[in-house]
Design a protein around this motif. Structure first.
Motif, PDB file in Angstrom:
ATOM      1  N   SER A 103      12.966  16.844  21.391  1.00 36.65           N
ATOM      2  CA  SER A 103      14.020  15.651  21.310  1.00 36.65           C
ATOM      3  C   SER A 103      13.048  14.233  21.008  1.00 36.65           C
ATOM      4  O   SER A 103      13.726  13.473  20.517  1.00 36.65           O
ATOM      5  N   ARG A 104      11.896  14.242  21.568  1.00 45.51           N
ATOM      6  CA  ARG A 104      11.288  12.869  21.298  1.00 45.51           C
ATOM      7  C   ARG A 104       9.639  13.182  21.123  1.00 45.51           C
ATOM      8  O   ARG A 104       9.290  14.277  21.630  1.00 45.51           O
ATOM      9  N   TYR A 105       8.978  12.300  20.482  1.00 42.98           N
ATOM     10  CA  TYR A 105       7.477  12.277  20.847  1.00 42.98           C
ATOM     11  C   TYR A 105       6.830  11.802  22.087  1.00 42.98           C
ATOM     12  O   TYR A 105       7.344  10.876  22.402  1.00 42.98           O
ATOM     13  N   TYR A 106       5.932  12.334  22.408  1.00 46.04           N
ATOM     14  CA  TYR A 106       5.200  11.930  23.475  1.00 46.04           C
ATOM     15  C   TYR A 106       3.623  11.639  23.342  1.00 46.04           C
ATOM     16  O   TYR A 106       3.126  12.727  22.729  1.00 46.04           O
ATOM     17  N   ASP A 107       3.193  10.251  23.367  1.00 41.54           N
ATOM     18  CA  ASP A 107       1.865  10.359  23.192  1.00 41.54           C
ATOM     19  C   ASP A 107       1.222  10.803  24.472  1.00 41.54           C
ATOM     20  O   ASP A 107       1.219  10.191  25.643  1.00 41.54           O
ATOM     21  N   THR A 108       0.417  12.055  24.009  1.00 38.61           N
ATOM     22  CA  THR A 108       0.052  12.894  25.396  1.00 38.61           C
ATOM     23  C   THR A 108      -1.298  12.926  25.256  1.00 38.61           C
ATOM     24  O   THR A 108      -2.284  12.896  24.085  1.00 38.61           O
ATOM     25  N   TRP A 109      -2.136  12.909  26.541  1.00 39.70           N
ATOM     26  CA  TRP A 109      -3.560  12.893  26.798  1.00 39.70           C
ATOM     27  C   TRP A 109      -3.803  14.024  27.527  1.00 39.70           C
ATOM     28  O   TRP A 109      -3.036  14.465  28.437  1.00 39.70           O
ATOM     29  N   GLY A 110      -4.927  14.819  27.461  1.00 44.37           N
ATOM     30  CA  GLY A 110      -5.421  15.839  28.236  1.00 44.37           C
ATOM     31  C   GLY A 110      -6.167  15.085  29.516  1.00 44.37           C
ATOM     32  O   GLY A 110      -6.252  14.011  29.640  1.00 44.37           O
ATOM     33  N   GLN A 111      -6.330  16.217  30.536  1.00 43.14           N
ATOM     34  CA  GLN A 111      -6.940  15.712  31.758  1.00 43.14           C
ATOM     35  C   GLN A 111      -8.514  15.151  31.657  1.00 43.14           C
ATOM     36  O   GLN A 111      -8.939  14.729  32.511  1.00 43.14           O
ATOM     37  N   GLY A 112      -9.081  15.592  30.668  1.00 44.92           N
ATOM     38  CA  GLY A 112     -10.497  15.096  30.438  1.00 44.92           C
ATOM     39  C   GLY A 112     -11.313  16.461  30.808  1.00 44.92           C
ATOM     40  O   GLY A 112     -11.142  17.088  31.589  1.00 44.92           O
ATOM     41  N   THR A 113     -12.614  16.454  30.024  1.00 43.35           N
ATOM     42  CA  THR A 113     -13.670  17.308  30.327  1.00 43.35           C
ATOM     43  C   THR A 113     -14.919  16.426  30.534  1.00 43.35           C
ATOM     44  O   THR A 113     -15.170  15.697  29.642  1.00 43.35           O
TER      45      THR A 113
END
Length: 119
Positions: A103-113
């Motif tokens: 439906s749409r794009y999301y600017d996505t970030w991981g939780q970090g390592t």
């Protein structure tokens, strides 16, 4: 639900190596650009490297020649091979991508390592 999950961080001595992975899920198709960023304590998040679905790569000057970014489009997974690590590479490493859920794009970030390099 789209998401990115990082893995592979840890503690390593200076001069050592680590390989980070970032897996995307919930996305309809493989994202175009994917990237790695890092944030050290007390500092702003900074760019490390990016790679497009076509394989074009870009690196921060501080990691050129030591880090290698790669990806497997069929698995929606990106990697960061880090060699000749230095104490100043110590940071939380995040992956980033625009993921499309149909439906749409999301600017996505991981939780970090966390990556910690001891001297």
């Amino acid at each position: 639900q789209v998401q990115l999950v990082e893995s592979g961080g840890g503690l390593v001595q200076a001069g050592g190596s680590l390989r980070l992975s970032c897996a995307a899920s919930g996305t309809i198709f493989s994202p175009n650009a994917m990237g790695w960023y890092r944030q050290a304590p007390g500092k702003q998040r900074e760019f490390v490297a990016t790679i497009t679905s076509g394989g074009r790569k870009d690196y921060a000057d501080s990691v050129k020649g030591r880090f290698t970014i790669s990806r497997e489009n069929a698995k929606n997974t990106m990697y960061l091979q880090m060699n000749s690590l230095k104490p100043e590479d110590t940071a939380v490493y995040y992956c980033n991508a625009d993921l499309f859920d149909g439906s749409r794009y999301y600017d996505t970030w991981g939780q970090g390592t966390q990556v910690t390099v001891s001297s």
